[in-house]
Design an enzyme around this catalytic site. Structure first.
Site, mmCIF file in Angstrom:
data_model
loop_
_atom_site.group_PDB
_atom_site.id
_atom_site.type_symbol
_atom_site.label_atom_id
_atom_site.label_comp_id
_atom_site.label_asym_id
_atom_site.label_seq_id
_atom_site.Cartn_x
_atom_site.Cartn_y
_atom_site.Cartn_z
ATOM 1 N N HIS A 322 2.124 -6.017 -2.365
ATOM 2 C CA HIS A 322 1.693 -6.917 -3.448
ATOM 3 C C HIS A 322 2.806 -7.165 -4.470
ATOM 4 O O HIS A 322 3.975 -7.109 -4.126
ATOM 5 C CB HIS A 322 0.419 -6.383 -4.108
ATOM 6 C CG HIS A 322 -0.602 -5.973 -3.086
ATOM 7 N ND1 HIS A 322 -1.456 -6.880 -2.511
ATOM 8 C CD2 HIS A 322 -0.847 -4.774 -2.488
ATOM 9 C CE1 HIS A 322 -2.208 -6.237 -1.609
ATOM 10 N NE2 HIS A 322 -1.850 -4.967 -1.573
ATOM 11 N N GLU A 337 -3.072 -1.529 -8.012
ATOM 12 C CA GLU A 337 -2.322 -1.087 -6.844
ATOM 13 C C GLU A 337 -0.833 -1.419 -6.940
ATOM 14 O O GLU A 337 0.025 -0.603 -6.629
ATOM 15 C CB GLU A 337 -2.920 -1.746 -5.585
ATOM 16 C CG GLU A 337 -2.168 -1.402 -4.318
ATOM 17 C CD GLU A 337 -2.710 -2.132 -3.091
ATOM 18 O OE1 GLU A 337 -3.699 -2.881 -3.224
ATOM 19 O OE2 GLU A 337 -2.125 -1.949 -2.008
ATOM 20 N N HIS A 390 0.787 1.124 0.190
ATOM 21 C CA HIS A 390 -0.351 0.455 -0.446
ATOM 22 C C HIS A 390 -1.290 1.497 -1.040
ATOM 23 O O HIS A 390 -1.155 2.694 -0.777
ATOM 24 C CB HIS A 390 -1.126 -0.389 0.582
ATOM 25 C CG HIS A 390 -0.424 -1.651 0.966
ATOM 26 N ND1 HIS A 390 -0.874 -2.891 0.590
ATOM 27 C CD2 HIS A 390 0.713 -1.855 1.684
ATOM 28 C CE1 HIS A 390 -0.047 -3.812 1.069
ATOM 29 N NE2 HIS A 390 0.933 -3.215 1.735
ATOM 30 N N GLU A 453 -1.714 4.081 3.001
ATOM 31 C CA GLU A 453 -2.652 3.827 1.896
ATOM 32 C C GLU A 453 -2.754 5.159 1.163
ATOM 33 O O GLU A 453 -3.440 6.083 1.604
ATOM 34 C CB GLU A 453 -4.028 3.398 2.423
ATOM 35 C CG GLU A 453 -4.030 2.088 3.184
ATOM 36 C CD GLU A 453 -4.209 0.857 2.285
ATOM 37 O OE1 GLU A 453 -4.126 0.993 1.043
ATOM 38 O OE2 GLU A 453 -4.415 -0.243 2.839
HETATM 39 ZN ZN LIG Z 1 -2.577 -3.338 -0.540
#
Ligand SMILES: [Zn+2]
Length: 493
Positions: A322, A337, A390, A453
């Site tokens: 992102h 995030e 992430h 993640e």
């Molecule tokens: Zn993400």
């Protein structure tokens, strides 16, 4: 006579509208004529019929002469007001109550020449006026499709909508002007990208008086938050100036670095203008593949079959997800995030560099970066592995969901398992497993690639830990250790 001319003008206007080749000058001319004509004591046209279809949120009106409806949203109570200039109602006020989110429709004579339709929304609801669609079946018959009303979070200020050809300027000209939101280099530094909030046009040329390359964008204004690109030494551009030339025009002035040729200006989408940057061949080998290389020390991983950069060191791509306008997942207390993964990613890169790895970040700051440039950077730099970072989310109503997930596709399985085990051991985060997934960055990269993640921003435990800088450092160290361990295993050390 005036009425006849008016009608033919409207017909002409509609044919222009249909052809979608309607230049601004004609538009202004038409608006001026239109105003004069509406003001003239012409024979009044009438509203013949109207119908509101609540299940489709659609209003249909028919008049006996051409009309150009106008809409605005008014608050307290929130209601959509549609004016029909030049139309006489010719009967008493109409008032109908309904059961849906549009709870009533009233039609009355607003002034001598204007019929007004007021659609009142149920308390607490609002709608986005820019999403109202006006469809002229003919100039006398309009379908006005409303977006589904939503529960309002705050009260909406009145907004005037111009139900016109979307590209035409209008009286609400300010809101029609695009904001220049970002001027940035892409991931592989071979393009300068100018991103706007709305469709823009551009012209470009060398400005001889300034000795700078000039790209003029209009109609546009610099947004308050826009910054120029981050220019490092060794980059393709040595200087960029952003200037508001006049109320409608933004100039982007560019000085290329020595040895860099400016290529074509393109417009890949209505809101994006790009400038190609080409390095002259003699300068290419030294820097091109490593636009954000941060490297020191000799490789700790000595003899290996793993791919290496031209300087002999192994390249690892760290890809914080992102960035810029895309915050990624948003969790407890607004935890974002994009910020978490940038911090962790930066620290992973620093750790790897200390071990003699050439760690490249796809983004080293808060910037917008598409998926493809991330992949391209990995491919062009001949990277040994690609690690995307992430943070997860599920729902703010599920704070009980916490834990680490590591994804791979194809050849990344061993890398995923090694990183996953290291993170579990060093951070104590919950284990949600190593999984195979068809994520774009995993599928499109040819080297072993994984997506970590690191935890759930919506999770009670994870969110509080990820908010803590010391925990993020721990997480980064664990990921870096996993990468090193994998590279050493793969090299047979
Ligand atoms: Zn993400």
């Amino acid at each position: 006579m005036v009425v006849k001319f008016f009608a033919s003008l409207i017909r002409w206007f509609n044919s222009q509208q249909q052809s979608r080749r309607f230049d601004q000058f004609s538009y202004f001319l038409l608006v001026s004529l239109f105003s004069i004509l509406v003001a003239a004591p012409a024979k009044a046209a009438r509203l013949e019929s109207w119908r509101f279809n609540a299940s489709q949120n659609q209003l249909e009106i028919t008049t006996d002469e051409g009309v150009q409806p106008k809409a605005q949203l008014v608050s307290d109570p929130t209601r959509l007001v549609i004016d029909l200039p030049g139309i006489v109602l010719g009967r008493p006020v109409i008032n109908e109550s309904m059961s849906g989110t549009v709870r009533s429709v009233r039609i009355g004579q607003f002034d001598r020449n204007t019929t007004r339709i007021v659609m009142e929304l149920a308390p607490g609801y609002t709608l986005e006026p820019s999403q109202i669609k006006f469809r002229g079946i003919t100039d006398r018959r309009w379908l006005i499709k409303l977006p589904t009303p939503q529960l309002a979070s705050t009260s909406t200020p009145p907004i005037v909508v111009a139900p016109k050809v979307p590209t035409a300027p209008s009286r609400s000209a300010e809101s029609e002007i695009a904001a220049i939101e970002s001027v940035e280099l892409n991931g592989s530094s071979n393009q300068l990208m100018i991103q706007a909030s709305k469709p823009i046009r551009y012209t470009s040329r060398w400005d001889r008086s300034l000795a700078l390359y000039r790209i003029e964008i209009s109609p546009a204004q610099l947004s308050n938050s826009v910054k120029g690109p981050q220019l490092g030494s060794g980059g393709p551009i040595s200087r960029v100036k952003l200037r508001q030339e006049n109320s409608q025009t933004v100039a982007v002035l560019i000085q290329p670095a020595t040895g860099v040729e400016l290529g074509q200006v393109n417009q890949p989408s209505q809101r994006l203008v790009t400038l190609e940057l080409q390095r002259a061949r003699s300068l290419q080998s030294a820097t091109t593949a490593a636009p954000r290389a941060m490297n020191v020390f000799n490789p700790a991983v000595a003899t290996t079959q793993l791919p290496r950069s031209p300087n002999g060191r192994m390249v690892v791509i760290i890809d914080p997800g992102h960035g810029g306008p895309d915050p990624g997942a948003i969790g407890i207390n607004g935890l974002q995030e994009k910020g978490i993964v940038l911090d962790i990613g930066n620290q992973v890169a620093v750790s790897l560099q200390r071990q003699g790895i050439q760690a490249l970040l796809t983004r080293a700051d808060d910037r917008d970066l598409d998926l493809d440039p991330r992949v391209q950077m990995a491919e062009q730099s001949n990277a040994a592995v690609f690690v995307s970072i992430h943070a997860n989310s599920i729902s703010l109503s599920r704070p009980d969901v916490n834990g680490l997930e590591t994804y791979y596709y194809d050849s990344g399985r061993g890398l995923a398992q090694t990183i996953h085990q290291n993170v579990l051991q060093l951070t104590g985060v919950g284990d949600r497993g190593v999984r195979k997934a068809r994520f774009y960055v995993l599928r499109k990269t040819s080297m072993p690639s994984v997506l970590v993640e690191v935890g759930f921003v919506t999770g009670r435990d994870d969110a509080s830990r990820l908010s803590n800088p010391a925990y993020r450092t721990q997480m980064a160290d664990a990921i870096a250790r996993g990468i090193l361990q994998y590279l050493q295993q793969a090299a047979g050390l």
